[in-house]
Motif scaffolding. Structure first.
Motif, PDB file in Angstrom:
ATOM      1  N   ASP A  74       0.800  -1.156  -0.147  1.00  0.00           N
ATOM      2  CA  ASP A  74      -0.121  -0.191  -0.193  1.00  0.00           C
ATOM      3  C   ASP A  74       0.725   1.338   0.067  1.00  0.00           C
ATOM      4  O   ASP A  74       0.266   2.271  -0.569  1.00  0.00           O
ATOM      5  CB  ASP A  74      -1.106   0.082   1.301  1.00  0.00           C
ATOM      6  N   VAL A  94       1.190   8.042  -6.085  1.00  0.00           N
ATOM      7  CA  VAL A  94       0.384   9.138  -6.158  1.00  0.00           C
ATOM      8  C   VAL A  94       1.176  10.299  -6.159  1.00  0.00           C
ATOM      9  O   VAL A  94       1.122  11.131  -7.105  1.00  0.00           O
ATOM     10  CB  VAL A  94      -0.748   9.103  -5.104  1.00  0.00           C
ATOM     11  N   LEU A 223       2.319   7.022  -1.785  1.00  0.00           N
ATOM     12  CA  LEU A 223       0.974   5.862  -1.791  1.00  0.00           C
ATOM     13  C   LEU A 223       1.089   5.393  -2.967  1.00  0.00           C
ATOM     14  O   LEU A 223       1.182   6.142  -4.060  1.00  0.00           O
ATOM     15  CB  LEU A 223      -0.016   6.874  -1.559  1.00  0.00           C
ATOM     16  N   ASN A 225      -0.593   4.096  -6.197  1.00  0.00           N
ATOM     17  CA  ASN A 225      -1.655   4.524  -6.774  1.00  0.00           C
ATOM     18  C   ASN A 225      -3.052   3.647  -6.875  1.00  0.00           C
ATOM     19  O   ASN A 225      -2.770   2.404  -7.598  1.00  0.00           O
ATOM     20  CB  ASN A 225      -1.319   5.002  -8.291  1.00  0.00           C
ATOM     21  N   PRO A 226      -4.126   3.930  -6.253  1.00  0.00           N
ATOM     22  CA  PRO A 226      -5.218   2.954  -6.259  1.00  0.00           C
ATOM     23  C   PRO A 226      -5.935   3.036  -7.591  1.00  0.00           C
ATOM     24  O   PRO A 226      -6.928   2.032  -7.823  1.00  0.00           O
ATOM     25  CB  PRO A 226      -6.190   3.666  -5.273  1.00  0.00           C
ATOM     26  N   ALA A 234      -5.912   2.761   0.179  1.00  0.00           N
ATOM     27  CA  ALA A 234      -5.561   4.153  -0.002  1.00  0.00           C
ATOM     28  C   ALA A 234      -5.879   5.340   1.262  1.00  0.00           C
ATOM     29  O   ALA A 234      -4.982   5.922   1.593  1.00  0.00           O
ATOM     30  CB  ALA A 234      -6.259   4.789  -1.094  1.00  0.00           C
ATOM     31  N   LYS A 235      -6.885   4.709   1.859  1.00  0.00           N
ATOM     32  CA  LYS A 235      -7.213   5.830   2.922  1.00  0.00           C
ATOM     33  C   LYS A 235      -6.513   5.730   4.119  1.00  0.00           C
ATOM     34  O   LYS A 235      -5.860   6.431   4.875  1.00  0.00           O
ATOM     35  CB  LYS A 235      -8.785   5.475   3.579  1.00  0.00           C
ATOM     36  N   GLN A 238      -2.744   6.578   3.244  1.00  0.00           N
ATOM     37  CA  GLN A 238      -2.462   7.982   3.320  1.00  0.00           C
ATOM     38  C   GLN A 238      -2.534   8.599   4.834  1.00  0.00           C
ATOM     39  O   GLN A 238      -1.743   9.439   5.167  1.00  0.00           O
ATOM     40  CB  GLN A 238      -3.655   8.955   2.630  1.00  0.00           C
TER      41      GLN A 238
END
Length: 270
Positions: A74, A94, A223, A225-226, A234-235, A238
């Motif tokens: 992740d 990201v 992060l 990239n989702p 991702a949440k 992050q």
């Protein structure tokens, strides 16, 4: 009624434990951050604050980026800026965030047969090692440390690959294992300072070269990239990035000491 209440309580416990088990992220990164003991000190603080557990996969930077590129983590935390920028530019990450830095050093036999002690230029130091054909152990694992080492050999005008198996040895291993090999031979090697400070099996190895600007060692966190890998958490990922680049995470990094010495220096931008 008692049986039904027991079943309901059991089901609630199972679902609760499953929720806790699912509340984790996978962090893939360089061996130096784990070998230095940093994660052991700072991750419990993040877990206590968020309830998000962190499963760490520690490998060389090159392999870590391949794992991240495949979507098998992740968050990525490594230390080779050109590779990190490429990872983001190609859409696998990201955004890259500065986290911290330390530096690389050259360690080697205490009697320093190549005579590099005190040299201001690490390029000159490696050139002397090659000229005198004293043993040098490379990580040889496509890690950030290995990439840095190869860049210095190139500046020194030395084709280390041609010397492979003679005075130049490739461990194909992490920093701790490479230091063990260098200690046993004994031989010179390039190490990140944090792992060296933590390393207990020094034998006759001594710190011989340091403080050249070429040895600057920055770390970045990204992060995954989702949009490319929808299963990426991702949440929560992050949340980890926000924490480690925020005031609390940066303070935890600054506070980490090895034998009384600061191992990493936070440099996240506000």
């Amino acid at each position: 009624m008692l049986v039904r209440a027991f079943i309901l309580a059991l089901m609630a416990a199972v679902f609760s434990s499953s929720a806790v088990a699912d509340k984790f992220i996978t962090l893939v990164g360089t061996t130096s951050t784990e070998n230095s003991g940093l994660y052991e000190k700072i991750l419990p603080l993040f877990i206590a604050k968020t309830g998000i557990h962190v499963r760490v996969v520690s490998v060389g930077t090159g392999r870590a980026i391949n794992i991240a590129r495949n979507g098998d983590a992740d968050v990525l935390l490594v230390h080779h800026r050109p590779s990190e920028d490429k990872f983001v530019a190609e859409g696998y990450g990201v955004k890259r965030h500065d986290v911290m830095y330390n530096d690389f050093i050259i360690v080697g036999p205490g009697n320093d047969p190549a005579g590099i002690r005190g040299l201001k230029s690490v390029v000159d130091g490696l050139a002397r090692i090659a000229k005198t054909r004293n043993f040098f152990v490379s990580r040889g694992d496509d890690s950030g440390t290995h990439k840095k080492e190869l860049s210095i050999w190139k500046l020194a005008g030395v084709d280390a690959a041609k010397a492979s198996g003679t005075w130049y040895r490739e461990a194909g291993a992490g920093m701790g294992a490479t230091l063990n090999t260098a200690s046993a031979m004994p031989a010179y090697t390039l190490s990140d300072r944090g792992t060296w400070l933590k390393f207990e099996n020094r034998g006759g190895l001594r710190l011989l070269a340091e403080n050249d600007p070429l040895l600057f060692n920055p770390y970045g966190v990204i992060l995954i990239n989702p949009e490319r890998h929808p299963h990426v958490k991702a949440k929560m990922g992050q949340a980890f990035i926000d924490w480690i680049t925020g005031a609390e995470g940066q303070a935890a990094i600054a506070a980490y000491r090895i034998k009384g010495r600061q191992a990493f220096f936070p440099n996240a931008k506000p």
